[in-house]
Scaffold this active site. Structure first.
Site, mmCIF file in Angstrom:
data_model
loop_
_atom_site.group_PDB
_atom_site.id
_atom_site.type_symbol
_atom_site.label_atom_id
_atom_site.label_comp_id
_atom_site.label_asym_id
_atom_site.label_seq_id
_atom_site.Cartn_x
_atom_site.Cartn_y
_atom_site.Cartn_z
ATOM 1 N N GLU A 127 0.797 -1.245 0.000
ATOM 2 C CA GLU A 127 0.000 0.000 0.000
ATOM 3 C C GLU A 127 0.822 1.283 0.000
ATOM 4 O OE1 GLU A 127 -2.854 -0.277 3.189
ATOM 5 O OE2 GLU A 127 -3.809 -2.038 2.325
ATOM 6 N N ASN A 169 2.134 -5.107 -3.240
ATOM 7 C CA ASN A 169 0.725 -5.423 -2.972
ATOM 8 C C ASN A 169 -0.052 -4.144 -2.675
ATOM 9 O OD1 ASN A 169 -1.274 -7.572 -2.369
ATOM 10 N ND2 ASN A 169 -1.171 -6.833 -0.251
ATOM 11 N N HIS A 205 -10.431 -6.130 -2.387
ATOM 12 C CA HIS A 205 -11.515 -5.962 -1.417
ATOM 13 C C HIS A 205 -12.661 -5.287 -2.173
ATOM 14 C CE1 HIS A 205 -8.999 -7.186 1.899
ATOM 15 N NE2 HIS A 205 -8.080 -6.303 1.563
ATOM 16 N N GLU A 232 -6.122 -10.666 -1.312
ATOM 17 C CA GLU A 232 -6.943 -10.435 -0.102
ATOM 18 C C GLU A 232 -8.421 -10.399 -0.458
ATOM 19 O OE1 GLU A 232 -5.527 -7.115 2.250
ATOM 20 O OE2 GLU A 232 -3.434 -7.565 1.807
ATOM 21 N N ASP A 234 -12.179 -10.401 -0.839
ATOM 22 C CA ASP A 234 -13.456 -10.512 -0.115
ATOM 23 C C ASP A 234 -14.440 -9.599 -0.830
ATOM 24 O OD1 ASP A 234 -12.453 -8.056 0.907
ATOM 25 O OD2 ASP A 234 -12.243 -8.804 2.951
HETATM 26 C C1 XIL Z 1 -6.265 -6.211 8.304
HETATM 27 C C2 XIL Z 1 -6.589 -7.384 9.201
HETATM 28 O O1 XIL Z 1 -7.516 -8.220 8.535
HETATM 29 C C3 XIL Z 1 -7.164 -6.894 10.511
HETATM 30 O O2 XIL Z 1 -7.286 -7.964 11.442
HETATM 31 C C4 XIL Z 1 -6.266 -5.816 11.128
HETATM 32 O O3 XIL Z 1 -6.886 -5.286 12.275
HETATM 33 C C5 XIL Z 1 -5.992 -4.714 10.142
HETATM 34 O O4 XIL Z 1 -5.427 -5.285 8.959
HETATM 35 N N1 XIL Z 1 -4.993 -4.547 3.655
HETATM 36 C C6 XIL Z 1 -3.981 -5.369 4.108
HETATM 37 C C7 XIL Z 1 -4.199 -6.236 5.281
HETATM 38 O O5 XIL Z 1 -2.940 -5.441 3.464
HETATM 39 O O6 XIL Z 1 -3.041 -6.421 6.044
HETATM 40 C C8 XIL Z 1 -5.299 -5.715 6.161
HETATM 41 O O7 XIL Z 1 -5.568 -6.691 7.164
HETATM 42 C C9 XIL Z 1 -6.545 -5.431 5.344
HETATM 43 C C10 XIL Z 1 -6.260 -4.362 4.307
#
Ligand code: XIL
Length: 297
Positions: A127, A169, A205, A232, A234
């Site tokens: 990020e 990422n 996401h 990631e 969802d």
């Molecule tokens: C999130 C986790 O799922 C949570 O448990 C934590 O509190 C915060 O981080 N992008 C990412 C992940 O790269 O590491 C994040 O994970 C979600 C967004």
């Protein structure tokens, strides 16, 4: 069949999940994990605040729990994440300049060395690009150490674990937009100058839809000579099942899309509280989205 076995039959791809060390004693959770997935990502346990709570003092207890669970069952491990503006320990947040720079690179070297030979892909930098139309870097304490902090991190990671694929990422990079194009230009520059980078992770996401140019975006990165991974995934909303299938089909259509990771197992495990964005309900039952993914694989 299962998600992992079906993905493996599709060109040796993986299907993974983000997992939490403190849930490895939950039998419903572990039953699904071991049955369905052939890759894991530590949801929090390999982040900077977890692994180096005080400067120069490393704690791998929970990261190792996850790694050992995976290794014992032949699952791949995605390492997540060596450097990120978020979830930094307090001591790092209070550093700047060359002191922060050397602490950050030491962190990369130490953690990548600890897990050397065990990690399929490392999210070396997470990020680092800004949202919006500028296409540039996010302001952060790391960015303020110099624009070359990302390449320095990749070089340190390569030296520490030469076998791991090294990924950049990010999120909101799922279609062709200013942010993904900024990253695209960085990857092209790294490839042109020989900076080690092997893969780009697309967090994905999503909320009820996927950009129409999702596959084209994955493909343009693959054409630079890097693997792409959905890291990631969802998806919230009423179109969830069909959007999941679209994402899977897009990955399968890109030869260098080597795997998909969902960000949790059951809806009750999700960081998106109340949005039910995952493949299993809170009781551990397969949802329509699960069947949709399995049919697409
Ligand atoms: C999130 C986790 O799922 C949570 O448990 C934590 O509190 C915060 O981080 N992008 C990412 C992940 O790269 O590491 C994040 O994970 C979600 C967004």
């Amino acid at each position: 069949s299962t998600l992992g076995a079906s993905a493996a039959e599709r060109g040796g791809r993986y299907f993974g999940a983000a997992i939490a060390a403190n849930k490895l004693s939950d039998s419903t959770y572990v039953t699904i994990l071991n049955r369905e997935f052939n890759s894991v990502t530590a949801e929090n346990e390999m982040k900077w605040d977890a692994t180096e709570p005080s400067r120069g003092s490393f704690n791998y207890t929970n990261g190792d729990r996850i790694a050992n669970h995976a290794i014992g069952r032949g699952m791949k491990i995605r390492g997540h994440a060596l450097l990120w503006h978020s979830q930094q320990p307090g001591w790092a947040q209070s550093l700047s300049g060359s002191t922060l720079r050397s602490a950050a690179l030491n962190h990369v070297t130490q953690v990548a060395t600890h897990y050397r030979g065990k990690i399929h892909s490392w999210d070396v930098v997470n990020e680092a690009f800004a949202d919006g139309s500028g296409g540039g870097r996010r302001d952060s304490n790391l960015q303020r150490t110099g624009n070359d902090w990302i390449e320095a991190a990749f070089r340190a990671a390569r030296a520490a674990d030469p076998a791991a694929k090294l990924c950049y990422n990010d999120y909101n990079t799922d279609g062709i937009n200013a942010k993904s194009t900024g990253i695209y230009n960085m990857v092209a520059d790294f490839k042109a100058r020989g900076v080690p980078i092997d893969c780009v992770g697309f967090q994905s996401h999503l909320s009820n839809s996927v950009p129409g140019d999702y596959q084209a975006n994955l493909q343009r990165f693959a054409n630079l000579g890097v693997d792409v991974q959905i890291t990631e995934l969802d998806i919230s909303g009423s179109n969830q099942a069909s959007v999941y299938a679209s994402v899977v089909r897009s990955c399968l259509a890109v030869a260098r899309c080597t795997g998909i990771t969902v960000w949790g197992i059951r809806d009750s495990d999700s960081w998106r509280t109340g949005q039910n964005p995952l493949l299993f309900d809170s009781g551990g039952n397969k949802k329509a989205a699960y069947t949709s993914v399995l049919n697409a694989l």
